[in-house]
Enzyme design. Structure first.
Site, PDB file in Angstrom:
ATOM      1  N   ASP A   8       0.843  -1.287  -0.439  1.00 50.61           N
ATOM      2  CA  ASP A   8      -0.350  -0.012   0.170  1.00 50.61           C
ATOM      3  C   ASP A   8       0.634   0.995  -0.592  1.00 50.61           C
ATOM      4  OD1 ASP A   8      -1.998  -1.437   0.620  1.00 50.61           O
ATOM      5  OD2 ASP A   8      -2.397  -1.415   2.460  1.00 50.61           O
ATOM      6  N   TYR A  63       5.945  -9.020   8.510  1.00 52.09           N
ATOM      7  CA  TYR A  63       5.966  -7.355   8.163  1.00 52.09           C
ATOM      8  C   TYR A  63       5.657  -6.394  10.204  1.00 52.09           C
ATOM      9  CZ  TYR A  63       3.193  -7.821   4.187  1.00 52.09           C
ATOM     10  OH  TYR A  63       3.110  -8.264   3.028  1.00 52.09           O
TER      11      TYR A  63
END
Length: 303
Positions: free
Chosen positions: A39, A67
């Site tokens: 994103d 992540y």
């Protein structure tokens, strides 16, 4: 022509396509591909494949990823992150939760997990991207998909915020994971921030920003950044063909043990091996087939 992989650090505000476009200008190469979207507001590792390395783009997209995310408990938005419109604010309730309760709710998601993709995503339904439909105010039914959370390391709990590191399979949406954890706790949640810290063998500490890559190019040491294609296949058996068999390798023919300089005693049925030319250049990925006692080409890269 450049053939290899650059571990790029995607900065906030850039799309994955922006990174590819800017690298085309920096490297003066057209054949470039990325290995899975991040994103625009997310940062971190984005391996970029160049030249014949673009053949492994799909393979890298399928790899597991790590992540670091900050989850904001109590806030629910239409995008499942802080870029969206707030639908509900229960931050005060979230701040009163017990840390042990929060921790237990998070860890229950470790393992196989049925996740419904968010509307604000690049997935397509009937040829249309979900995000485009969402922007038009249209919501469609999405089927749950099985993803795998290998581990979640909770680094810090400072309610209503939780910082955690998530090791997951391909196709996992971290913002949806945050939203689902919030739902399990009964207060809702969204993703505050996201950094991708690893893709396969590519770690965050070895990633370079576009500005750094451009500077290194100007210094004439760009080759130091270009990682060989076979870096993706670390841990696999490596075989080198004898000079007499090189023409067979060039043509993608089947190969047998006699075509290599040396072969391990045991190679499992279906095992993939890396094949190198007589000069030691990585050339192809082959797969051993026990029934025929030879190797079949899976993907050619050339020298």
């Amino acid at each position: 022509m450049i053939n290899g992989i650059i571990n790029v650090y995607k900065e906030r505000g850039f799309t994955s396509f922006d990174v590819v476009a800017k690298l085309r200008g920096i490297l003066h190469e057209r054949k470039i591909g990325h290995t899975g979207t991040l994103d625009p507001e997310a940062t971190g590792v984005l391996p970029i494949c160049i030249g014949n390395a673009t053949k492994v783009c799909e393979l890298l997209t399928d790899k597991d990823k790590v992540y670091r995310t900050v989850m904001h408990l109590g806030i629910t938005t239409d995008t499942q992150d802080m870029t969206g419109t707030v639908k509900e604010d229960r931050s005060r309730e979230a701040a009163l939760l017990k840390e042990q309760t929060v921790e237990a709710a998070i860890l229950q998601f470790v393992g196989d997990y049925e996740q419904i993709p968010p509307m604000y995503s690049a997935l397509k339904v009937n040829g249309k991207k979900l995000c485009d439909l969402a922007r038009a105010g249209i919501e469609v039914e999405r089927k749950a998909r099985t993803v795998k959370i290998f581990s979640i390391e909770i680094e810090k709990i400072n309610l209503p915020y939780v910082t955690m590191q998530v090791h997951c399979s391909k196709g996992t949406y971290i913002r949806t994971l945050c939203a689902d954890i919030g739902e399990a706790l009964g207060v809702g949640a969204c993703m505050e921030s996201l950094v991708r810290t690893r893709v396969s063998v590519f770690p965050l500490e070895e990633a370079h920003t576009l500005a750094e890559i451009e500077k290194i190019r100007d210094e004439g040491t760009l080759e130091e950044l270009i990682l060989p294609v076979d870096r993706v296949f670390e841990g696999k058996t490596k075989l080198t063909v004898v000079p007499e068999a090189f023409r067979f390798l060039q043509n993608g023919n089947r190969l047998n043990d006699g075509n290599f300089t040396d072969v391990p005693e045991k190679i499992a049925d279906g095992e993939q091996v890396l094949v190198y030319d007589p000069m030691g250049h990585f050339y192809a990925v082959y797969q051993y087939e026990r029934e025929t006692k030879d190797y079949k080409v899976r993907k050619m890269f050339g020298a």
